[in-house]
Each structure stands twice: as C-alpha cells, then as structure tokens.
Design an enzyme around this catalytic site. Structure first.
Site, PDB file in Angstrom:
ATOM      1  N   HIS A  10       0.842  -1.202   0.000  1.00  0.00           N
ATOM      2  CA  HIS A  10       0.000   0.000   0.000  1.00  0.00           C
ATOM      3  C   HIS A  10       0.881   1.257   0.000  1.00  0.00           C
ATOM      4  CE1 HIS A  10      -3.156  -2.529   2.350  1.00  0.00           C
ATOM      5  NE2 HIS A  10      -3.637  -2.357   1.134  1.00  0.00           N
ATOM      6  N   ARG A  27      -2.451  -6.332  -7.937  1.00  0.00           N
ATOM      7  CA  ARG A  27      -1.288  -7.221  -7.911  1.00  0.00           C
ATOM      8  C   ARG A  27      -1.387  -8.347  -8.918  1.00  0.00           C
ATOM      9  NH1 ARG A  27      -2.547  -8.209  -1.798  1.00  0.00           N
ATOM     10  NH2 ARG A  27      -4.508  -8.218  -2.911  1.00  0.00           N
TER      11      ARG A  27
END
Ligand code: PNS
Length: 164
Positions: free
Chosen positions: A18, A92
């Site tokens: 993050h 991702r």
C-alpha cells in the site's frame, strides 16, 4: 486546478505494498487522500481510527498526502466533496483486477470518477493485509511485509485485544 486522487481501502493493516502505491501516486498527483473505509464485506481487525494513525505514522511528514476515514456514504461522494476526479488502486494480479473492475465501473457511473490502476513493485506483489493478519495471528514475524509501526502494533500490548 490541482489534480486530487483518492486511494481508498480497508488498510487493515496498511502494508508495504500500500505504502509503495501511495508514495508513487503522490509523485504523480498534486494531492493524495488516503481514505480508510469500512468494508462491510470484511470482518475488521483494527479500529478505523487506529488504522488512520498507523498510516500517518508510517508515511511520516509528507507534502501532499492526507489520511482520513470515511464511513457515511458512497466513496464517490467523498471524491466529489474534495474535488477529486480520480481513484487510485493497486492491482497485484488478475484476482485483484476482477475484484476491482466492477467497483471501478460503478464509481464511474455513480460519480464520473475514473479509477487508475497501478502495478505493485514486484517485491510487494505477494503481500496482502489478510496474509499479514494470518501470519500475525499465528505468531509469525510480519516485519518483511509492513512498516515498523504496524509490526510493533501487531506484536505489542494491543495485540490480544485485536480481532486477529
Ligand atoms: O481494501 P478494500 O476492502 O478492498 O477496499 C474496498 C473499498 C472500501 C474501497 C470499497 O468497499 C468501497 O469503496 N466502499 C465504499 C462504499 C461504496 O462507495 N460502494 C460502492 C462502490 S464500490
């Protein structure tokens, strides 16, 4: 007009992945709002106010990043309130993309807000908050995946009170 981006998420807890996306977005947009949002589909571990504090501490002093929480309505309402036209999300893998795609389309319909997807740095591609929660709950060391302040928090005195 300053270009403002909102980075929403549960951040339960914030991970190095993050933080990488947040910092990179802050290099692109004039202002970045990191927004800790309650996700009703997930059972939260850390109280929202503490998640905000952990992100603030992990980021340190920043020129153009603010960290807030939002629990009173649609994400696009927050975006409109602060004049943001873009949501930034990290993806991702294909599972992330499948999860994010409907939200991106709905947010464009609801509030004309575009979602910009950023690829993670490969060293963070396997890191998720759920993985961190699981490793922490089983007594493992989460140091490779989270900032120091989060590791200390998960392994400190507060840990027994968390919903691990
Ligand atoms: O980190 P998460 O849990 O995957 O983040 C999901 C989140 C909180 C960004 C999403 O659930 C959300 O945007 N919630 C706010 C409510 C909303 O606007 N819903 C409609 C559009 S998806």
């Amino acid at each position: 007009m300053p270009q403002i981006a909102v980075i929403p998420g549960s951040f339960d807890p914030v991970t190095n992945g993050h933080l990488d996306v947040i910092r990179r977005a802050a290099g692109i947009f004039d202002e970045v709002h990191v927004l800790v949002v309650h996700n009703p589909d997930k059972q939260a571990m850390i109280p929202i106010a503490r998640r905000v504090e952990l992100i603030e501490t992990a980021l340190g002093t920043t020129r153009n990043i603010v960290v807030r929480s939002w629990s009173v309505g649609l994400l696009v309402d927050y975006c409109t309130d602060v004049g943001a036209r873009v949501i930034v999300k990290g993806v991702r893998n294909t599972a992330d993309l499948e999860y994010e795609q409907p939200m991106a389309i709905v947010n464009r319909h609801l509030g004309k807000i575009e979602t910009v997807f950023m690829m993670p740095n490969p060293e963070h591609a396997h890191v998720s908050s759920s993985l961190v929660r699981q490793v922490a709950s089983l007594g493992g060391d989460v140091a490779p995946y989270v900032p120091e302040v989060v590791r200390d928090f998960l392994q400190g005195d507060m840990a027994p009170g968390l919903n691990l």
